[in-house]
Scaffold this motif. Sequence first.
Motif, PDB file in Angstrom:
ATOM      1  N   LEU A 441       0.815  -1.208   0.000  1.00 33.53           N
ATOM      2  CA  LEU A 441       0.000   0.000   0.000  1.00 33.53           C
ATOM      3  C   LEU A 441       0.853   1.264   0.000  1.00 33.53           C
ATOM      4  N   GLY A 442       1.979   1.209   0.696  1.00 32.98           N
ATOM      5  CA  GLY A 442       2.856   2.371   0.739  1.00 32.98           C
ATOM      6  C   GLY A 442       3.400   2.706  -0.639  1.00 32.98           C
ATOM      7  N   ASP A 476       0.378  -0.901   8.474  1.00 33.24           N
ATOM      8  CA  ASP A 476       1.266   0.102   7.888  1.00 33.24           C
ATOM      9  C   ASP A 476       1.175   1.441   8.590  1.00 33.24           C
ATOM     10  N   ASP A 478       3.490   3.029   9.849  1.00 34.35           N
ATOM     11  CA  ASP A 478       4.613   3.901   9.500  1.00 34.35           C
ATOM     12  C   ASP A 478       4.243   4.798   8.335  1.00 34.35           C
ATOM     13  N   LEU A 479       3.323   4.322   7.524  1.00 35.93           N
ATOM     14  CA  LEU A 479       2.907   5.133   6.394  1.00 35.93           C
ATOM     15  C   LEU A 479       1.887   6.165   6.830  1.00 35.93           C
ATOM     16  N   ASN A 482       2.953   9.067   8.927  1.00 33.77           N
ATOM     17  CA  ASN A 482       3.934   9.988   8.352  1.00 33.77           C
ATOM     18  C   ASN A 482       3.514  10.485   6.986  1.00 33.77           C
ATOM     19  N   LEU A 483       2.236  10.730   6.841  1.00 36.16           N
ATOM     20  CA  LEU A 483       1.764  11.149   5.524  1.00 36.16           C
ATOM     21  C   LEU A 483       2.244  12.545   5.152  1.00 36.16           C
ATOM     22  N   GLY A 484       2.308  13.409   6.133  1.00 38.45           N
ATOM     23  CA  GLY A 484       2.760  14.771   5.842  1.00 38.45           C
ATOM     24  C   GLY A 484       1.798  15.483   4.906  1.00 38.45           C
TER      25      GLY A 484
END
Lengths: 609, 372
Positions: A441-442, A476, A478-479, A482-484
């Motif tokens: 997905l990332g 996920d 971590d994704l 941290n989308l920003g």
Amino acid sequence: MGGAGPGAADEHRPVTVVPGAVPRRQLCFAWGPAEVLVCETLFGRAGTGEGAPSTSRVFVVRRDQDIYIQTLRKLFNESHGIFMGLQRSEEELAGKSRKAQLVQVSKNYRSVIRACMEDMHQAAISTRDPALQGQYSTQVSILSAMELIWNLCEILFVEAAAAGPLLLRLLDWVRLHVCDVDSMVREVLSSENPSKHKLFWNLGNTQTLTELELKWQHWHEECQRYLQDGTFASNPHMESICKILLGDEDAILEKKELMTTWYHFLVTRLLYSHPTVKPMELRFYAQSSMDLFLGGESSPEPLDMILMAAFEFEMHQVIKECSIVLSNWWFVAHLTDLLDHCKLLQSHNLYFGSNMREFLLLEYASGLFSHHSLWQLGVDYFDHCPQYGRVYLELHIERIPLSTEQKALKVLRICEQRQMHEQVRSICKIMAMKALRNNRLGSALSWSIRAKDAAFATLISDRFLKDYCERGCFSDLDLIDNLGPSMLLSDRLTFLGKYREFHRLYGEKRFPEAARLLLTLMTAHIAPCSFWMTLLTDALPLLEQKEVIFSAEQTYELMRCLEDLTSPNPGSAPFQDDDVETTKVEMLRLALARNLARVIVKEGTVEGS
Amino acid sequence: HGDVSAKFCSRRSADALRPLPPRLQSPDVFATAGTTICDNRISIWSSGDLGNAGLNGEYHGEPRLLCDIQHNGDVMDMQFLDQERIVVASSTGTVTIFRHHQNNQTLSANHRWEKAHYHVDQDTSCGGAACTGVVCSNPEIVTVGEDGRINLFRADQKDAVRTIDNADSSTLHAVTFLRTTEILTVNSIGQLKIWDLRHQRNEPSQIFSLAGDRVPLHCVDRHPNQQHIVATGGQDGMLSIWDIRQGTMPVSLLNAHEAEMWEVHFHPSDPDHLFTCSEDGSLWHWDASTNVSEKPSFLHQGGRSTAYLSHSTINQSVVSAWLSNDPTKDRMEITNLIPNQTLSVNSLDVLGPCLVYGTDTEAIYVNRQLFA
């Protein structure tokens, strides 16, 4: 359909048998960029329905064998550099310096051809496989012919050597390709009066044409006198040399076996009879030389016709003949481009609109695209085809197999540099779908961000949310954590980020903030309606806390949300009316009512000592 | 920068190059990966032939092929495990150790981990996932791939010592050792992660990312002596220097290339020098050493573009030149080592005075006098 070598004439097109195709079936075909797709049909030879239904196969027949021959890659790669240099070179340079520049380019091309010949030769002698050896040797002779033709074109067209230097160049040309001229020269120099001969050989640049002619005349007359005086009568060998020196054609013809070709004969003839030949006069001498030399015994081969066309200054004819005879577009494409830069080709418009230079470059570059790494060279060639280059590039670049992410990145970079937005979107979508199918997905999100593809980002977010609903936790992290700023790419993505933030706040026990966020997600319509039930359910633990978290305002808001969700609104989807849902709704109503009661009391209470 | 000898490798395209550590009194040797008509090959070359030395000791000869061997799939990354063995990462997801036999100049496949990287299900997956990065610290080998997986292998063991599945939800592009038990990875959503291999948890111990758009990071390297200094390069061609002791943001962001930066390397013995190469066809030499004035390098002739960036002071002998933000003192010098750039420079490696790099025009270039 296979390419013919220089030895085959136009009529003898070799027939290619498709291995594995049933002999009595008719075949249908479709052209591709560098190959033909051939398919077996049901029809028999006569066109009637003889064939029985059975498996039909598709064959890929490649025309451009050369791409797949190893050492030619060096030719393609190096000539690409020379081509690019030429396109970028100074157009403002005029006259002599421009010409010198173009001649240098031509020499560079030729040195690449020679280098490849050398490599090919090395490969031929080092291989033990006889078939491969044969293939390499054929290539060596083809390359040699190419260099021969190019060299002549360089002398006649690019350098446009004038009378005087013209013969010198032709001498060098012949000497380079046929080594036997030297033997005659040595003989002459070893004879009497070498100094007189030395004078003749000194056709340097310092002398003007007239000076040269005078000197030559003088020398010629002296030779003639020697002959007539019978100075050499005792020595028939010397006598024949003298005749040769005087340009006596018969004498020269007698030495035919020393000369391997008619153009060798031509240059020798010119050397002794017309050293100050003018370019436009060449055609006559060439034609007669060929006739004399071949003497009706053999017919001219394609190479001979090409060289003859060059001597006749028929550039288009040269290009046409070369295109037919050579199985690869490399030669004609680069030569024509060079001649075009010399401003020698009138815009010879072909019937479908583009000019010859462009047509040949397009064909050549298209062939490169069928190769897994040479396609990058093709891009640059398309860039320099002003009329159709871009269209060709757009079509080809989408069909490059994207075997690794790195290759996809290179392709994308090329598209972005040329503002080919459609292709960028299409490629990113392909890569994103692949990633999605592999559950990356990332990666999928990263491709969507590159293409600024909001729709796909929404798709990915829905996937995440679905996973969450099924598993009860986020994958996920971590994704998502941290989308920003990429969170703003799509509403759904924003919701995902914010929803995760809600969970984080809850986990950190920052309940008031979490509550506020949760409410905003609904009231600001960031959350999709389908998710409201989940959000309200998430509100339950907050409502059940010992401490009152939601204010009265907020509680009213929540209640309204719940009513919006449960009451059958015209036009909205009917609410799921099963047991589980009903229980949930009941619990929510109860919790909200309780919270409302508590908060009214709390807010109404005066905080006193 | 001394003579560059270009070996136009007609049969090869260079994807990754790793010079062998030069041994005393033996020629410099390097390995390349390339493609032929139908297969890929790993090749070992010698660039250190004596003879043909010019007046100033410039090297004029061409690298000589010593041996080669067939390899399945594109080579995504390679690294030498020791003097004789090289580990190769394939686009098929396989990781192979090749041994270079110097006595008879042959290469042989020593060990192979098939499907080290794969998508979804190892048994049903028809093609693996590309293994994008490999790093070695004898006998340990760490690989990362497009499947977001991290593998830890030992050279003598058949199975992976440790595998972290789904370590990352995006593609891992590169890996390097931070310390003996910690590794650094970079991914396609712009994150730099530290993993502690001693811990059994499948989570990174730290995550760093750039502010702003999540630009994919393609390469990472750690300062050879000062282990807290890390350099990364990404899709936008920007070079980022991080101090991983402090904060989660880079210390400096340097605008470098106009397209993807594929590789970044600190010079192993002279770490004031950094090298980066890019899709835009350039290879930059970043010189952060303090005595810039003594170096003749900025007196090059044509085709070189030099730029100056201000940085460290002389006083900060302990703190690395890379970390300082002081604009007042010495400057950093940046030089493009390629005079006529055309296609992408995919890979580089540097050791001692020797620099090798490979381009998409299927050529390998060797510069044996980097600091001359």
